[in-house]
Design a protein around this motif. Structure first.
Motif: not given
Length: 565
Positions: A86-88, A324-330
């Motif tokens: 997530n931090g990447n 930001d709609g794709l901004g997480s690993v999940n």
């Protein structure tokens, strides 16, 4: 559920005949001698080997602690891994500039993602990979030299990838980059330049050109392509002849090659090596590369090897900038799962149809058939059938649309007049036309008198243009009429008091006319593993100041190692 070590959960199992530690053997007469352990010792009998109950409890306690520590450590490692990935991720807000998807009858929505390849030399690594920094050093701006609209259908049964050539001329809307603060009031220019004002501006520009709602974006730079190709273990591609593009430095012999790292970057960047040596040829070779990468993702073992999955996830999250709609690993995992659901034979690659720009032969504008391709994607209609074959040409309505689409919207100017008593109606409809890619020369005015019915009047020989406008606005053909003037005049009547689409128009899109949508679009599907990139037969490269074909350059550069050497 079985425990992987000890059989049924909570039960220790041993083979027959194996004594349990501490277990007493039976006495000869089957009875225990009186007097307990001291009496037994006094008689000289064997000393009992039973462990004290306290020692057994301590053993279980230590085992439990060890297992607990193992669970905590494992969970902690998983949490660290998740947080690390997530931090990447670097994400940017779209601020709703790409439009909104419409749900189908079952409440499902398609996904439209703008995939961008940046030419930015914003780091020393990208300067080394892309070149061009010898005089300027590390640069700040970037262009979107690769632009692909990835459409995944609402039912996840099919997908379309449409490339937009970087040399396309279009209207760039007013934009401001939320990160750099750089802004523009809008201009007419090359489509790839919009990225200078941020990814959201590039999304807004593509949405305005195509009319396709775009709810996400993914951006890669030079080093991102290198990381991704390395993470998947290389991508297998084929070239039709020996090729040496002296600009991208791609050098390959005729046949099939597995490209990693810099070699993969050279392949997707090569525009002088393939086709006619322009960006149009490059989009086709990029489709071949992406098709091979998709097949690699879906192949057995790629996504089941934990090490490969970690390397791929780590590389992807480091390589990508997303909304930001794709901004997480999940969310990225969910997107990958959506793509994975689509069979390769139902993933269609196409390049937006173009025509030469009348003002500049080195640039292009939207060409015949492009509007059909745009509307097919926007209306969530497939370009292939369930068997993977191209859809049959549709009804007469769709054929009429294809005929109308022969006139590029970018060349059509409309005078929009407000025949209602509602302020701003002409401006609203004119803005909608601009958003669909019609000429920025479209003007607005008040109608000479109030109008009850909306009409679109066209001059002699301008009916195809009027049909294109009517299609874009959902205006029935009964509202079109030929007039005495030379151009097109749209009078907004009282029957159209609000909205950007004519009320009462077709509530469902006409069946897709695949022939018009993919005609001249160099369409292919992701299952075509034997397709080779066509090396340019023209003198598109230069070696030691001499113009030559890429194959001739390959022969003349024998001392230079091949890209995959």
């Amino acid at each position: 559920m079985s425990d992987p070590w000890d059989g049924p959960a909570g039960q220790a199992t041993r083979s027959r005949g194996t004594p349990v530690p501490g277990q007493r053997g039976a006495e000869p007469d089957g009875t225990r001698p009186p007097g307990g352990r001291s009496a037994s010792r006094a008689r000289g009998g064997p000393r009992s080997r039973r462990r004290p109950a306290g020692r057994g409890r301590r053993f279980l306690k230590i085992t439990g602690i060890c297992l607990s520590v193992l669970i905590v450590v494992t969970a902690g490692a998983g949490w660290w891994f998740y947080q690390h990935l997530n931090g990447n991720i670097h994400s940017v807000s779209l601020d709703g500039k790409g439009g909104t998807e419409k749900a189908d009858a079952f409440g499902r929505t398609p996904i439209n993602i703008l995939v961008m390849g940046s030419d930015g030399r914003t780091s020393a690594k990208d300067c080394k990979l892309g070149g061009g920094c010898a005089k300027t050093g590390v640069q700040t701006g970037s262009n979107a030299d690769v632009q692909m609209v990835l459409h995944i259908s609402a039912d996840r049964s099919n997908a379309t990838v449409m490339s937009i050539p970087r040399d396309t001329m279009t209207e760039v809307p007013a934009c401001k980059d939320s990160e750099s603060g750089q802004s523009t009031a809008g201009y007419y220019g090359q489509i790839n330049s919009a990225l200078q004002y941020g990814p959201a501006c590039q999304v807004a520009t593509v949405h305005r050109l195509t009319g396709i709602p775009i709810d996400h974006f993914v951006k890669l730079d030079f080093s991102g392509v290198v990381k991704m190709s390395d993470a998947v273990g290389g991508v297998s591609v084929c070239v039709s002849d020996d090729v040496y593009d002296t600009y991208s430095h791609l050098k390959l012999s005729k046949g099939t090659h597995t490209l990693k790292g810099v070699a993969a970057l050279e392949f997707v960047r090569s525009r002088h090596g393939f086709g006619d040596g322009s960006d149009l040829g490059r989009t086709i070779s990029q489709h071949i590369f992406l098709s091979a990468m998709i097949r690699k993702f879906k192949s057995a073992g790629t996504l089941t090897d934990p090490t490969a999955v970690y390397d791929l996830a780590d590389a992807a999250t480091k390589a990508l900038t997303v909304d930001d709609g794709l901004g997480s690993v999940n969310k990225l995992i969910a997107l990958a799962d959506d793509v994975n659901k689509v069979p390769t034979e139902r993933i269609t690659f196409a390049t937006m149809q173009t025509a030469p720009d009348p003002a500049d032969s080195d640039r292009v504008v939207v060409g015949a058939g492009a509007r059909s391709l745009f509307s097919t994607i926007a209306d969530d209609q497939p370009l292939t059938t369930g068997s993977g074959k191209k859809s049959a040409a549709a009804s007469a309505t769709a054929k009429a649309t294809a005929t109308a689409s022969a006139v590029p919207a970018a060349r059509i100017t409309v005078t929009v007049e407000n025949g209602t008593r509602i302020t701003g109606r002409a401006s609203a409809v004119a803005a909608a036309l601009a958003g669909k890619g019609f000429s920025p020369g479209t003007t607005t005015a008040n109608a000479p008198s109030a109008a009850t019915t909306t009409t679109l009047t066209y001059g002699a020989g301008r009916k195809p243009e009027a049909q294109t406008v009517a299609k874009a606005l959902g205006l029935p053909s009964s509202h079109l009429e030929q007039g005495t003037g030379a151009g097109l005049t749209l009078v907004i009547g009282g029957d159209w008091p609000s909205g950007n689409s004519y009320p009462g128009g077709s509530s469902s899109p006409a069946p897709a006319d695949t022939k018009a949508a993919v005609g001249g679009a160099h369409a292919s599907t992701a299952d075509q593993a034997k397709t080779c990139a066509k090396v340019s037969p023209y003198k598109t490269v230069s070696l030691d100041g001499v113009a030559m074909t890429p194959a001739q350059a390959y022969a003349a550069a024998r001392n230079k190692p091949d890209s995959d050497a």
